[in-house]
Scaffold this motif. Sequence first.
Motif, PDB file in Angstrom:
ATOM      1  N   GLY A   1      11.567 -29.016  23.298  1.00 48.43           N
ATOM      2  CA  GLY A   1      12.035 -27.736  23.826  1.00 48.43           C
ATOM      3  C   GLY A   1      10.922 -26.872  24.389  1.00 48.43           C
ATOM      4  N   THR A   2      11.297 -26.005  25.321  1.00 47.60           N
ATOM      5  CA  THR A   2      10.330 -25.088  25.944  1.00 47.60           C
ATOM      6  C   THR A   2      10.812 -23.634  25.943  1.00 47.60           C
ATOM      7  N   ILE A   3      11.958 -23.357  25.342  1.00 49.65           N
ATOM      8  CA  ILE A   3      12.502 -21.998  25.322  1.00 49.65           C
ATOM      9  C   ILE A   3      11.703 -21.143  24.341  1.00 49.65           C
ATOM     10  N   ILE A   4      11.260 -19.985  24.807  1.00 49.31           N
ATOM     11  CA  ILE A   4      10.574 -19.010  23.962  1.00 49.31           C
ATOM     12  C   ILE A   4      11.211 -17.650  24.229  1.00 49.31           C
ATOM     13  N   PRO A   5      11.843 -17.035  23.244  1.00 48.86           N
ATOM     14  CA  PRO A   5      12.445 -15.709  23.465  1.00 48.86           C
ATOM     15  C   PRO A   5      11.413 -14.719  24.010  1.00 48.86           C
ATOM     16  N   SER A   6      11.872 -13.822  24.859  1.00 50.09           N
ATOM     17  CA  SER A   6      10.961 -12.917  25.571  1.00 50.09           C
ATOM     18  C   SER A   6      10.146 -12.040  24.630  1.00 50.09           C
ATOM     19  N   ASP A   7      10.725 -11.649  23.482  1.00 45.30           N
ATOM     20  CA  ASP A   7       9.991 -10.775  22.565  1.00 45.30           C
ATOM     21  C   ASP A   7       8.822 -11.511  21.917  1.00 45.30           C
ATOM     22  N   ILE A   8       8.938 -12.826  21.775  1.00 48.01           N
ATOM     23  CA  ILE A   8       7.830 -13.627  21.242  1.00 48.01           C
ATOM     24  C   ILE A   8       6.827 -13.926  22.350  1.00 48.01           C
ATOM     25  N   GLU A   9       7.330 -14.291  23.519  1.00 50.06           N
ATOM     26  CA  GLU A   9       6.433 -14.656  24.616  1.00 50.06           C
ATOM     27  C   GLU A   9       5.514 -13.498  24.996  1.00 50.06           C
ATOM     28  N   ALA A  10       5.982 -12.281  24.855  1.00 42.16           N
ATOM     29  CA  ALA A  10       5.173 -11.121  25.224  1.00 42.16           C
ATOM     30  C   ALA A  10       3.939 -10.978  24.341  1.00 42.16           C
ATOM     31  N   ARG A  11       3.929 -11.608  23.190  1.00 43.24           N
ATOM     32  CA  ARG A  11       2.803 -11.487  22.245  1.00 43.24           C
ATOM     33  C   ARG A  11       1.840 -12.664  22.331  1.00 43.24           C
ATOM     34  N   LEU A  12       2.139 -13.628  23.182  1.00 42.05           N
ATOM     35  CA  LEU A  12       1.339 -14.845  23.245  1.00 42.05           C
ATOM     36  C   LEU A  12       0.126 -14.685  24.157  1.00 42.05           C
ATOM     37  N   VAL A  13      -0.902 -15.449  23.859  1.00 39.94           N
ATOM     38  CA  VAL A  13      -2.077 -15.487  24.730  1.00 39.94           C
ATOM     39  C   VAL A  13      -1.697 -16.004  26.106  1.00 39.94           C
ATOM     40  N   SER A  14      -0.859 -17.057  26.121  1.00 44.49           N
ATOM     41  CA  SER A  14      -0.487 -17.698  27.378  1.00 44.49           C
ATOM     42  C   SER A  14       0.801 -18.479  27.187  1.00 44.49           C
ATOM     43  N   PRO A  15       1.812 -18.274  28.037  1.00 42.32           N
ATOM     44  CA  PRO A  15       3.020 -19.093  27.955  1.00 42.32           C
ATOM     45  C   PRO A  15       2.731 -20.580  28.120  1.00 42.32           C
ATOM     46  N   TRP A  16       1.714 -20.909  28.941  1.00 37.54           N
ATOM     47  CA  TRP A  16       1.366 -22.322  29.122  1.00 37.54           C
ATOM     48  C   TRP A  16       0.812 -22.916  27.827  1.00 37.54           C
ATOM     49  N   LEU A  17      -0.099 -22.207  27.169  1.00 39.14           N
ATOM     50  CA  LEU A  17      -0.634 -22.692  25.895  1.00 39.14           C
ATOM     51  C   LEU A  17       0.491 -22.897  24.886  1.00 39.14           C
ATOM     52  N   ALA A  18       1.467 -22.007  24.898  1.00 37.69           N
ATOM     53  CA  ALA A  18       2.557 -22.082  23.933  1.00 37.69           C
ATOM     54  C   ALA A  18       3.445 -23.299  24.146  1.00 37.69           C
ATOM     55  N   ARG A  19       3.414 -23.849  25.355  1.00 31.39           N
ATOM     56  CA  ARG A  19       4.233 -25.024  25.659  1.00 31.39           C
ATOM     57  C   ARG A  19       3.388 -26.301  25.814  1.00 31.39           C
ATOM     58  N   LYS A  20       2.095 -26.154  25.707  1.00 32.73           N
ATOM     59  CA  LYS A  20       1.164 -27.261  25.953  1.00 32.73           C
ATOM     60  C   LYS A  20       1.458 -28.474  25.078  1.00 32.73           C
ATOM     61  N   ASP A  21       1.830 -28.254  23.816  1.00 28.06           N
ATOM     62  CA  ASP A  21       1.991 -29.353  22.865  1.00 28.06           C
ATOM     63  C   ASP A  21       3.426 -29.823  22.718  1.00 28.06           C
ATOM     64  N   ALA A  22       4.269 -29.470  23.671  1.00 27.78           N
ATOM     65  CA  ALA A  22       5.646 -29.979  23.639  1.00 27.78           C
ATOM     66  C   ALA A  22       5.647 -31.500  23.768  1.00 27.78           C
ATOM     67  N   ASP A  23       6.682 -32.121  23.244  1.00 24.89           N
ATOM     68  CA  ASP A  23       6.885 -33.571  23.435  1.00 24.89           C
ATOM     69  C   ASP A  23       7.551 -33.737  24.803  1.00 24.89           C
ATOM     70  N   TRP A  24       6.730 -33.745  25.835  1.00 26.83           N
ATOM     71  CA  TRP A  24       7.224 -33.611  27.199  1.00 26.83           C
ATOM     72  C   TRP A  24       8.139 -34.754  27.620  1.00 26.83           C
ATOM     73  N   TRP A  25       9.272 -34.367  28.212  1.00 24.68           N
ATOM     74  CA  TRP A  25      10.214 -35.249  28.900  1.00 24.68           C
ATOM     75  C   TRP A  25      10.917 -36.256  27.986  1.00 24.68           C
ATOM     76  N   LEU A  26      10.988 -35.973  26.692  1.00 24.45           N
ATOM     77  CA  LEU A  26      11.667 -36.942  25.822  1.00 24.45           C
ATOM     78  C   LEU A  26      13.166 -37.011  26.088  1.00 24.45           C
ATOM     79  N   GLY A  27      13.761 -35.912  26.520  1.00 22.74           N
ATOM     80  CA  GLY A  27      15.177 -35.962  26.884  1.00 22.74           C
ATOM     81  C   GLY A  27      15.415 -36.947  28.000  1.00 22.74           C
ATOM     82  N   GLU A  28      14.517 -36.945  28.984  1.00 21.70           N
ATOM     83  CA  GLU A  28      14.628 -37.887  30.097  1.00 21.70           C
ATOM     84  C   GLU A  28      14.288 -39.307  29.645  1.00 21.70           C
TER      85      GLU A  28
END
Length: 273
Positions: free
Chosen positions: A24-51
Amino acid sequence: MSPTDWLSVTRGDAPLVVSIPHAGTIIPSDIEARLVSPWLARKDADWWLGELYAFAADLGATVVRTGVSRTVIDVNRDPSGVSLYPGQATTGLCPVDTFDGEPLYREGQDPDAAEIAGRRIRFFDPYHAALETELDRLVARHGKVVLYDAHSIRSRAPRLFDGELPQFNIGTNSGAACDPALTRAVEAACDGAGLSRVTNGRFKGGWITRHYGQPGQGVHAVQMELACRGYIDEPTVLTPDTWPTPFHAPRAAPLQAALTDVLKACIAFANST
């Protein structure tokens, strides 16, 4: 955000549940606003496993998947907060750093105990309620079911493990989560692809495998951690411009063929007497 916005359950009738907890890559806006970087927050996703596992439903498997990023809450961690790998680097129930040790939150913005408890109720509990519902349904129908927990990770993550990870990393909680016959069947399917494989190496299975793997109650659990190089390119340096690389179906096809054999082996085991 209702559960139907982020929680996906595709029902099948085969004795196999495929869990996808980290794509997953969904991050609620109230959490995302506190992050250093939205990209860093999604960097360790298990990319494309749905596909990558899109074929699973065609085999009759039930697929349970969360669209929520593991940065929000990791549904494959012990909800008590106890480490699954004592003494080794890992991330927690609500991670505050990346696999590479980079901070996810701006200074003073880490989630506190009350916020973590709220995220458990909002995201963790519904995911596991869905898993339990599907496992109960299929155990009642078949008597024996395989829970296959699907993961992937970069081939090299020096903070977590040395060197290059094997292509297939099978975890069965050191044999406690499933019958040895299932382990052998999954190993044989992996070995048939001619790619590197280890069983109960660095990744022995997360909380999902350890919690639900109860062979005496008809649930046999196995975790599969894939090295990403089997289906996408892995750049030497990860930046927002280079990672993640796109899913490319022709590149993924050989690995998908091997994974099809793995899931078929799981179903054959569950159907055996």
